[in-house]
Design an enzyme around this catalytic site. Structure first.
Site, PDB file in Angstrom:
ATOM      1  N   ASP A 160       0.064   5.470   0.461  1.00 51.64           N
ATOM      2  CA  ASP A 160      -1.046   6.317   0.896  1.00 51.64           C
ATOM      3  C   ASP A 160      -0.761   7.797   0.840  1.00 51.64           C
ATOM      4  OD1 ASP A 160      -2.649   4.153   1.732  1.00 51.64           O
ATOM      5  OD2 ASP A 160      -1.754   4.143   3.719  1.00 51.64           O
TER       6      ASP A 160
ATOM      7  N   GLU B 252       0.829  -1.200   0.000  1.00 52.42           N
ATOM      8  CA  GLU B 252       0.000   0.000   0.000  1.00 52.42           C
ATOM      9  C   GLU B 252       0.870   1.258   0.000  1.00 52.42           C
ATOM     10  OE1 GLU B 252      -3.336   1.818   3.023  1.00 52.42           O
ATOM     11  OE2 GLU B 252      -3.428  -0.322   2.553  1.00 52.42           O
TER      12      GLU B 252
ATOM     13  N   ARG C 127       4.961  -2.251  10.919  1.00 53.23           N
ATOM     14  CA  ARG C 127       6.148  -1.443  10.677  1.00 53.23           C
ATOM     15  C   ARG C 127       5.782  -0.273   9.758  1.00 53.23           C
ATOM     16  NH1 ARG C 127       7.508  -6.599  10.071  1.00 53.23           N
ATOM     17  NH2 ARG C 127       7.677  -6.517   7.788  1.00 53.23           N
TER      18      ARG C 127
ATOM     19  N   GLU D  60      -3.187  10.312   2.823  1.00 47.33           N
ATOM     20  CA  GLU D  60      -4.372  10.429   3.659  1.00 47.33           C
ATOM     21  C   GLU D  60      -4.481  11.870   4.150  1.00 47.33           C
ATOM     22  OE1 GLU D  60      -5.300   6.188   5.724  1.00 47.33           O
ATOM     23  OE2 GLU D  60      -3.577   7.276   6.530  1.00 47.33           O
TER      24      GLU D  60
ATOM     25  N   ARG E  43       5.337   3.245   8.029  1.00 45.60           N
ATOM     26  CA  ARG E  43       6.339   4.249   7.683  1.00 45.60           C
ATOM     27  C   ARG E  43       5.644   5.595   7.465  1.00 45.60           C
ATOM     28  NH1 ARG E  43       8.537  -0.693   6.253  1.00 45.60           N
ATOM     29  NH2 ARG E  43      10.844  -0.772   6.259  1.00 45.60           N
ATOM     30  N   GLU E  44       4.964   6.061   8.490  1.00 47.19           N
ATOM     31  CA  GLU E  44       4.177   7.272   8.378  1.00 47.19           C
ATOM     32  C   GLU E  44       5.038   8.531   8.428  1.00 47.19           C
ATOM     33  OE1 GLU E  44       3.809   5.082  10.890  1.00 47.19           O
ATOM     34  OE2 GLU E  44       1.722   4.440  11.106  1.00 47.19           O
TER      35      GLU E  44
END
Length: 339
Positions: free
Chosen positions: A115, A113, A141, A117, A143-144
């Site tokens: 993203d 995925e 895990r 957001e 990865r933001e």
């Protein structure tokens, strides 16, 4: 003008010059925008998905009954995916708008995925944006990264783009790169490596989206409306069932091989990240005592984020509810109103 003011003024001019230089670059690949029916299908939401008469603009609505969303008709093994998006205005706490790629409906336990957001807020507070990368089901895990936007995303359309190649992943806003994830051998399956669909959704994320769930969606302000136009799907359509392995599926794929960031683009990216990034997993020592291999630790950033990964806030959440299913919808879900 004092020396301190002059220095600040000079830095501001440099940032604006770098930003304008990046904007002068074309998109990383040549692209043609699509009419909705030429590349997408309704995902959920019944009449909450509204198409313009020419089919080139889409509104996604969220009200008390449902959110809404659409999905690409094909899956892609690497590509450039883009949309001009205008976000809902006024009170939008708890509202989440997403533009992303995923294969979670096919690979439920090991999905990939990428993203964008957009996280709503209370009146008078700005929307925030979050990017994330998952590979092979690596949701533990995450990865933001989070950013404050340098413009009002409710006043007009802005372009949000994802470039995904064998070598790297780049997130762009208005052609300005804001994040690059360069693939490393140590990432292994954490780097997305299976065909993905492209999605756009609006939904109620009241349990986490605004101040960790403190502020909920208030349907007195509904419907919440996100608008999409200039849709781009540029990549290699792929059947995931025919993918014997990530290695074999990528062996002949050269999409995006010549998409390295130019020097001016990299300067602009660094400027945006310095001024607007508010959280990065790379500096969150509670989650990652040792930064993951793809992280580029910059001493000035490390000092600013300390050991929390956060500048001003942080919720430490897991997001939920981003409906991904490609299963056939009830007949009513395929109907859409006109704008």
């Amino acid at each position: 003008m004092g020396l301190k003011s002059l220095s600040t003024f000079t830095r501001s001019l440099f940032f604006l010059f770098s930003l304008s230089s990046a904007l002068a670059f074309t998109a990383p690949v040549n692209f043609t925008t699509l009419a909705f029916d030429d590349g997408f299908s309704p995902l959920f939401g019944d009449g909450n998905l509204q198409r313009s008469q020419d089919g080139r603009r889409v509104r996604l609505l969220l009200d008390e009954s449902t959110g809404s969303g659409f999905i690409s008709q094909d899956l892609y093994m690497h590509g450039y995916f883009s949309a001009d998006i205008k976000l809902p205005s006024d009170y939008t706490a708890g509202v989440v708008v997403a533009f992303y790629t995923s294969n979670g409906d096919i690979f439920e336990k090991n999905h990939d995925e990428l993203d964008f957001e957009f996280l709503g807020n209370i009146r008078g507070k700005d929307w925030r944006i979050q990017t994330n990368v998952y590979g092979n089901g690596s949701t533990s895990r995450g990865r933001e990264e989070r950013y404050n936007l340098w413009f009002d995303p409710t006043n007009g359309f802005h372009r949000y783009s994802i470039l995904w190649t064998q070598k790297h992943i780049i997130f762009y806003i208005d052609s300005v790169p804001i994040r690059e994830v360069v693939r490393t051998p140590a990432m292994g399956g954490d780097y997305p490596s299976k065909p993905m669909s492209v999605y756009a959704t609006i939904w109620d994320g009241s349990n986490w989206a605004t101040n960790g769930g403190r502020y909920k969606a208030n349907y007195k302000y509904a419907p919440f409306t996100a608008e999409f136009s200039n849709l781009v799907l540029k990549g290699r359509p792929s059947d995931p069932i025919e993918q014997i392995s990530a290695k074999s599926s990528e062996s002949g794929d050269s999409f995006g091989e010549n998409t390295e960031l130019a020097h001016a683009q990299r300067l602009s990216m660094n400027g945006v990240r310095h001024r607007h990034m508010t959280y990065s997993y790379c500096y969150d020592r509670a989650r990652y005592p040792e930064p993951p291999s793809e992280c580029v630790v910059i001493p000035s950033e490390q000092k600013r984020f300390k050991d929390t990964g956060r500048v001003k806030f942080g919720n430490g959440h897991r997001r939920h509810g981003k409906r991904r299913t490609r299963n056939p919808m009830p007949e009513s879900d395929h109907k859409s109103a006109s704008i």
